[in-house]
Design a protein around this motif. Structure first.
Motif, mmCIF file in Angstrom:
data_model
loop_
_atom_site.group_PDB
_atom_site.id
_atom_site.type_symbol
_atom_site.label_atom_id
_atom_site.label_comp_id
_atom_site.label_asym_id
_atom_site.label_seq_id
_atom_site.Cartn_x
_atom_site.Cartn_y
_atom_site.Cartn_z
ATOM 1 N N LEU A 92 0.789 -1.206 -0.136
ATOM 2 C CA LEU A 92 -0.132 -0.149 0.009
ATOM 3 C C LEU A 92 1.059 1.216 -0.076
ATOM 4 C CD1 LEU A 92 -2.571 -0.915 2.563
ATOM 5 C CD2 LEU A 92 -2.857 -0.982 0.237
ATOM 6 N N ALA A 93 0.307 2.389 -0.188
ATOM 7 C CA ALA A 93 0.982 3.737 -0.321
ATOM 8 C C ALA A 93 1.143 3.896 1.271
ATOM 9 C CB ALA A 93 0.229 4.770 -0.962
ATOM 10 N N ALA A 94 2.568 4.663 1.427
ATOM 11 C CA ALA A 94 2.744 4.978 2.955
ATOM 12 C C ALA A 94 1.933 6.127 3.287
ATOM 13 C CB ALA A 94 4.204 5.272 2.948
ATOM 14 N N THR A 95 1.188 6.920 2.480
ATOM 15 C CA THR A 95 0.469 7.936 3.043
ATOM 16 C C THR A 95 -1.137 7.187 3.344
ATOM 17 O OG1 THR A 95 -0.235 8.298 0.815
ATOM 18 C CG2 THR A 95 1.483 9.647 1.550
ATOM 19 N N THR A 96 -1.421 6.214 3.238
ATOM 20 C CA THR A 96 -2.597 5.399 3.597
ATOM 21 C C THR A 96 -2.919 5.596 5.278
ATOM 22 O OG1 THR A 96 -2.418 3.916 1.851
ATOM 23 C CG2 THR A 96 -4.113 3.474 3.443
ATOM 24 N N SER A 97 -4.085 5.802 5.531
ATOM 25 C CA SER A 97 -4.384 6.141 7.061
ATOM 26 C C SER A 97 -4.125 4.453 7.484
ATOM 27 C CB SER A 97 -5.584 6.585 7.164
ATOM 28 O OG SER A 97 -6.748 5.405 6.832
ATOM 29 N N VAL A 98 -3.853 4.571 9.025
ATOM 30 C CA VAL A 98 -3.738 3.099 9.596
ATOM 31 C C VAL A 98 -5.252 2.732 9.561
ATOM 32 C CG1 VAL A 98 -3.420 2.280 12.150
ATOM 33 C CG2 VAL A 98 -1.877 4.146 11.188
ATOM 34 N N ALA A 99 -6.354 3.266 9.823
ATOM 35 C CA ALA A 99 -7.662 2.753 9.569
ATOM 36 C C ALA A 99 -7.757 2.047 8.493
ATOM 37 C CB ALA A 99 -8.821 3.953 9.871
ATOM 38 N N ALA A 100 -7.503 2.585 7.374
ATOM 39 C CA ALA A 100 -7.707 2.014 5.983
ATOM 40 C C ALA A 100 -6.713 0.800 6.056
ATOM 41 C CB ALA A 100 -7.298 2.866 4.878
ATOM 42 N N VAL A 101 -5.374 0.850 6.522
ATOM 43 C CA VAL A 101 -4.391 -0.233 6.365
ATOM 44 C C VAL A 101 -5.040 -1.443 7.084
ATOM 45 C CG1 VAL A 101 -2.104 -0.927 7.224
ATOM 46 C CG2 VAL A 101 -2.465 1.285 6.066
ATOM 47 N N ALA A 102 -5.476 -1.108 8.338
ATOM 48 C CA ALA A 102 -6.206 -2.100 9.136
ATOM 49 C C ALA A 102 -7.259 -2.874 8.509
ATOM 50 C CB ALA A 102 -6.624 -1.630 10.577
ATOM 51 N N GLN A 103 -7.805 -2.037 7.770
ATOM 52 C CA GLN A 103 -9.342 -2.795 7.258
ATOM 53 C C GLN A 103 -8.625 -3.804 5.971
ATOM 54 O OE1 GLN A 103 -12.327 -2.676 7.501
ATOM 55 N NE2 GLN A 103 -12.891 -0.953 8.777
ATOM 56 N N VAL A 104 -7.504 -3.178 5.272
ATOM 57 C CA VAL A 104 -7.171 -4.113 4.148
ATOM 58 C C VAL A 104 -6.294 -5.247 4.746
ATOM 59 C CG1 VAL A 104 -5.565 -4.212 2.163
ATOM 60 C CG2 VAL A 104 -7.014 -2.186 2.467
ATOM 61 N N MET A 105 -5.657 -5.222 5.908
ATOM 62 C CA MET A 105 -4.770 -6.384 6.465
ATOM 63 C C MET A 105 -5.774 -7.289 7.007
ATOM 64 S SD MET A 105 -1.954 -4.075 8.511
ATOM 65 C CE MET A 105 -1.231 -5.605 9.164
ATOM 66 N N VAL A 106 -6.993 -6.938 7.645
ATOM 67 C CA VAL A 106 -7.860 -8.021 7.911
ATOM 68 C C VAL A 106 -8.654 -8.674 6.831
ATOM 69 C CG1 VAL A 106 -10.339 -8.291 8.955
ATOM 70 C CG2 VAL A 106 -8.456 -6.570 10.138
ATOM 71 N N GLU A 107 -8.726 -7.904 5.667
ATOM 72 C CA GLU A 107 -9.510 -8.545 4.607
ATOM 73 C C GLU A 107 -8.695 -9.303 3.931
ATOM 74 O OE1 GLU A 107 -10.332 -5.342 1.955
ATOM 75 O OE2 GLU A 107 -12.036 -4.532 3.253
ATOM 76 N N ARG A 108 -7.163 -9.344 3.884
ATOM 77 C CA ARG A 108 -6.217 -9.966 3.333
ATOM 78 C C ARG A 108 -5.442 -11.068 4.093
ATOM 79 N NH1 ARG A 108 -3.383 -7.880 -1.251
ATOM 80 N NH2 ARG A 108 -2.127 -9.423 -1.008
ATOM 81 N N ARG A 109 -6.097 -11.233 5.143
ATOM 82 C CA ARG A 109 -5.482 -11.721 6.456
ATOM 83 C C ARG A 109 -4.124 -11.935 6.619
ATOM 84 N NH1 ARG A 109 -9.087 -17.515 6.027
ATOM 85 N NH2 ARG A 109 -10.954 -16.704 6.167
ATOM 86 N N ALA A 110 -3.456 -10.351 6.586
ATOM 87 C CA ALA A 110 -2.051 -10.231 6.467
ATOM 88 C C ALA A 110 -1.897 -9.654 7.611
ATOM 89 C CB ALA A 110 -1.781 -9.234 5.305
ATOM 90 N N ALA A 111 -0.611 -10.067 8.431
ATOM 91 C CA ALA A 111 0.034 -9.468 9.490
ATOM 92 C C ALA A 111 0.963 -8.439 9.442
ATOM 93 C CB ALA A 111 0.884 -10.780 10.241
ATOM 94 N N ALA A 112 1.317 -8.210 8.156
ATOM 95 C CA ALA A 112 2.141 -6.995 7.713
ATOM 96 C C ALA A 112 1.786 -6.240 6.327
ATOM 97 C CB ALA A 112 3.754 -7.534 7.653
ATOM 98 N N VAL A 113 2.130 -5.099 6.251
ATOM 99 C CA VAL A 113 2.055 -4.700 5.031
ATOM 100 C C VAL A 113 3.290 -3.798 4.641
ATOM 101 C CG1 VAL A 113 1.110 -2.391 6.223
ATOM 102 C CG2 VAL A 113 0.512 -2.788 3.663
ATOM 103 N N LEU A 114 3.490 -3.815 3.389
ATOM 104 C CA LEU A 114 4.783 -3.204 2.788
ATOM 105 C C LEU A 114 4.382 -1.827 2.044
ATOM 106 C CD1 LEU A 114 6.633 -6.300 1.234
ATOM 107 C CD2 LEU A 114 6.697 -5.314 3.543
ATOM 108 N N LEU A 115 4.919 -0.660 2.508
ATOM 109 C CA LEU A 115 4.625 0.398 2.179
ATOM 110 C C LEU A 115 5.570 1.087 1.200
ATOM 111 C CD1 LEU A 115 4.076 1.438 5.808
ATOM 112 C CD2 LEU A 115 2.175 0.904 4.156
ATOM 113 N N THR A 116 5.108 1.931 0.195
ATOM 114 C CA THR A 116 6.073 2.477 -0.695
ATOM 115 C C THR A 116 5.583 3.841 -0.784
ATOM 116 O OG1 THR A 116 4.045 2.093 -2.343
ATOM 117 C CG2 THR A 116 5.684 0.488 -2.569
ATOM 118 N N GLY A 117 6.737 4.703 -1.481
ATOM 119 C CA GLY A 117 6.821 5.988 -1.447
ATOM 120 C C GLY A 117 6.115 6.416 -2.644
#
Length: 349
Positions: free
Chosen positions: A14-39
């Protein structure tokens, strides 16, 4: 062997500028424990895990809507490439206590992410496949090393595992032998859950009425999940970083208002202090657990062992400061390539 042979997970990017709330939603949907962030240029700029969300956001009462991932991520994380040596990558994770390690291609594009718990499970499976392959080659012949390992298991009271557990015991006995033991009673020398727990970081024991905010602060300090206990100290629940992410942050609940009884995993599987490292490994692998609550026979909670603590206990068996390289290497013995196609086929779900 290169890192590509470890079959890195498909990364969540995901983009590094994504809100934590949005990141959490996607992590739960993807069942991911980590997200890699890009500039802005599309290259890797950081990593954010479920542990980071609890430690750096929830425990500090930051707004998940107003806080962006780049505000709390680990910037410029350590990485490896697909062509790097897999043993170097695994020892790097153990020494750095990295559960996740981003994987890049030759052009520095993000192509995967290693998970130390998955790597450990795959290593055990490889030993099993390697033993099946050797057994076919031997036919009805006798494998004295495995017979000795089976005897060690019996002496240690660890029957029922069959040839699969025997293969792992054989490997652990060799590691113990290399540290100065004679290997003949290797089963009795394997560390117990109790001994591993005594050397692990403390675990928070909280009541079900405690708030998620209080628990997050305890979890941030210990960097591990917390146990929920009853009036007499008996284990009644488990709250992990994944639980905080999925059951609190992603649902927009207030950490100060939500209580553990509402978000915990009730009646989690547990083990006793006398369980061996061998059985702990199989309990975690077979149950897909990242955490092992430890209780007395009475049910009173004593603490918890994380997957990383189990891995680090394995790594210390030889007495060498090699980041577990000896163990990882033993699961990738030269000439035993048959496991590769079997392991890869078995991983497709």
């Amino acid at each position: 062997r290169p890192v590509s042979k470890l079959r890195p997970d498909k990364p969540l990017v995901l983009a590094a500028t994504t809100s934590v709330a949005a990141v959490a939603q996607v992590m739960v949907e993807r069942r991911a424990a980590a997200v890699l962030l890009t500039g802005k240029d599309g290259t890797l700029s950081g990593i954010l895990t479920d542990t980071d969300v609890t430690r750096r956001v929830v425990s500090k009462e930051l707004s998940v809507e107003e806080t962006t991932a780049e505000d709390v991520m680990t910037a410029n994380p350590t990485t490896v490439t697909l062509e790097d040596d897999c043993l170097d990558a695994l020892t790097l994770m153990v020494r750095g206590s990295f559960r996740h390690l981003p994987v890049l291609d030759s052009g520095d594009a993000v192509v995967g992410c290693l998970d130390i718990a998955k790597c450990l499970n795959d290593a055990i499976t490889r030993l099993e496949k390697m033993e099946e392959h050797r057994e076919k080659q031997l036919g009805n012949g006798t494998n004295k090393q495995l017979e000795a390992a089976a005897m060690a298991m019996a002496l240690a009271g660890r029957g029922g595992g069959g040839k699969h557990q025997t293969a792992l015991v054989s490997t652990l006995m060799q590691l113990l032998s290399s540290s100065g033991g004679n290997g003949e009673d290797g089963g009795s020398k394997l560390p117990s859950v109790g001994s591993m727990l005594s050397g692990a970081s403390s675990t928070a024991l909280l009541s079900k009425e405690a708030s998620v905010l209080e628990a997050s602060r305890e979890m941030a300090a210990s960097r591990k999940a917390c146990l929920v206990v009853g009036e007499n100290g008996e284990l009644i629940g488990l709250v992990t970083f994944k639980d905080v992410l999925g059951r609190v942050v992603a649902k927009g609940l207030s950490p100060g208002g939500a209580i553990l009884g509402e978000v915990m995993t009730p009646k989690p599987a547990s083990v006793t202090p006398d369980m061996s490292l061998l059985d702990a490994l199989y309990t975690m692998r077979d149950g897909h657990f990242l955490n092992l609550p430890v209780v007395e026979e009475s049910g009173r909670a004593l603490g918890l062992l994380s997957a990383m603590e189990i891995v680090q206990s394995l790594s210390s068996l030889t007495g060498k400061d090699d980041g577990g390289r000896s163990f990882w290497a033993s699961t990738m013995a030269e000439g035993d390539d048959a496991w590769e196609s079997q392991s890869e086929a078995g991983s497709m779900r």
